[in-house]
Design a protein around this motif. Sequence first.
Motif, PDB file in Angstrom:
ATOM      1  N   TYR A 150     -31.439   8.074  88.275  1.00  0.00           N
ATOM      2  CA  TYR A 150     -31.513   8.611  89.598  1.00  0.00           C
ATOM      3  C   TYR A 150     -31.742  10.092  89.827  1.00  0.00           C
ATOM      4  O   TYR A 150     -32.618  10.498  90.717  1.00  0.00           O
ATOM      5  CB  TYR A 150     -30.231   8.129  90.390  1.00  0.00           C
ATOM      6  N   ARG A 151     -31.079  10.973  88.889  1.00  0.00           N
ATOM      7  CA  ARG A 151     -31.462  12.443  88.976  1.00  0.00           C
ATOM      8  C   ARG A 151     -32.961  12.833  88.344  1.00  0.00           C
ATOM      9  O   ARG A 151     -33.211  13.713  88.572  1.00  0.00           O
ATOM     10  CB  ARG A 151     -30.383  13.153  88.196  1.00  0.00           C
ATOM     11  N   ASN A 152     -33.513  11.738  87.814  1.00  0.00           N
ATOM     12  CA  ASN A 152     -34.913  12.249  87.227  1.00  0.00           C
ATOM     13  C   ASN A 152     -36.023  11.764  87.894  1.00  0.00           C
ATOM     14  O   ASN A 152     -37.169  12.211  87.852  1.00  0.00           O
ATOM     15  CB  ASN A 152     -35.006  11.625  85.810  1.00  0.00           C
TER      16      ASN A 152
ATOM     17  N   PRO B 168     -33.710  15.379  91.884  1.00  0.00           N
ATOM     18  CA  PRO B 168     -32.266  15.959  91.761  1.00  0.00           C
ATOM     19  C   PRO B 168     -32.408  17.230  90.712  1.00  0.00           C
ATOM     20  O   PRO B 168     -31.796  18.290  90.758  1.00  0.00           O
ATOM     21  CB  PRO B 168     -31.371  15.259  92.070  1.00  0.00           C
ATOM     22  N   ALA B 169     -32.536  16.784  89.267  1.00  0.00           N
ATOM     23  CA  ALA B 169     -32.472  17.740  88.416  1.00  0.00           C
ATOM     24  C   ALA B 169     -33.532  18.730  88.348  1.00  0.00           C
ATOM     25  O   ALA B 169     -33.272  19.777  88.208  1.00  0.00           O
ATOM     26  CB  ALA B 169     -32.875  16.702  86.981  1.00  0.00           C
ATOM     27  N   VAL B 170     -34.727  18.574  88.905  1.00  0.00           N
ATOM     28  CA  VAL B 170     -35.646  19.728  89.238  1.00  0.00           C
ATOM     29  C   VAL B 170     -35.234  20.736  90.377  1.00  0.00           C
ATOM     30  O   VAL B 170     -35.341  21.740  90.137  1.00  0.00           O
ATOM     31  CB  VAL B 170     -37.176  19.111  89.501  1.00  0.00           C
ATOM     32  N   ALA B 171     -34.555  19.989  91.474  1.00  0.00           N
ATOM     33  CA  ALA B 171     -34.032  20.844  92.350  1.00  0.00           C
ATOM     34  C   ALA B 171     -33.102  21.716  91.857  1.00  0.00           C
ATOM     35  O   ALA B 171     -32.822  22.849  92.371  1.00  0.00           O
ATOM     36  CB  ALA B 171     -33.712  19.999  93.484  1.00  0.00           C
TER      37      ALA B 171
ATOM     38  N   ARG C  75     -36.045  21.868  86.011  1.00  0.00           N
ATOM     39  CA  ARG C  75     -36.545  21.231  84.984  1.00  0.00           C
ATOM     40  C   ARG C  75     -36.143  19.514  84.718  1.00  0.00           C
ATOM     41  O   ARG C  75     -35.128  19.442  85.597  1.00  0.00           O
ATOM     42  CB  ARG C  75     -36.162  21.740  83.423  1.00  0.00           C
ATOM     43  N   ARG C  76     -37.058  18.596  84.161  1.00  0.00           N
ATOM     44  CA  ARG C  76     -36.642  17.236  84.300  1.00  0.00           C
ATOM     45  C   ARG C  76     -35.647  17.129  82.976  1.00  0.00           C
ATOM     46  O   ARG C  76     -35.586  17.924  82.041  1.00  0.00           O
ATOM     47  CB  ARG C  76     -37.549  16.176  84.049  1.00  0.00           C
TER      48      ARG C  76
END
Length: 253
Positions: free
Chosen positions: A56-58, A68-71, A75-76
């Motif tokens: 989900y975060r990727n 969400p991880a990039v935000a 970075r991914r």
Amino acid sequence: MFCVENCIKHVTSAPYRPQGNGDAENAVKAIKKAIKRALHEGADVTTAFNTFLFQYRNCEHATTGVSPAVALMRRRLRGRLDALRPDRAAGVRAAQERQVTSAGGTPRSVNVGDVVFARDYTLRGEKWSEGRVKAQTGPVSYKVDMGQGIEWRRHVDQIIPASKNRFSLTRASVCNPDEQLNTRVDIPDMDADEAFEDALDGEVQVAAPDQPLTAHLPASAGVLTPTVDAPAAPPPDASARALRAWNRAQRSS
């Protein structure tokens, strides 16, 4: 107060109406769906829950356009599929190996048991102290036994083999001091303009074409020496430079 200090806008919805908080309800529904699937397949609920959160975060969000991880971290998150991509570490290692091959520099290594000079940072005033390498504590770090139970840990840059000179070879002059003392250089006390002006102040007598050049020379002279008459007094409006030149000519005559 917490929301004000952290620039958070708290928006509430009407009670007993879950449609007003649709984003949170959708997140809860997706998590419950992942847990039910894990229970149905007999998988570990904690592992399934963490796998769902990782994916989900990727994944890119439909509203923000970024995951969400990039935000959050710019970075991914690295997953299994990332192992199929070219290894950047291998490229870095190859570049470092090429650099060492083309310009490896001076080898900096000592062996255990070698007598070396270690950098001395004590207050004794000695810059280098003699010791013996006792052990290697890292790729470029060594433990040096200084005697009397004293051991120092030094980087290879702070160690000089005893076979090399520990004193710097750079000097302001490499000439022999005796030669410097016996060498004398005469420096004139006037510049080229003043010397040229002094020459112009005097009047040189030149022999006539029908007279020999030795007419104005002493009988014992072996070198042509022109005779110079006393310079005339400078005019009243002469410059200070001309006055100095006339005074020098007066002292020399």
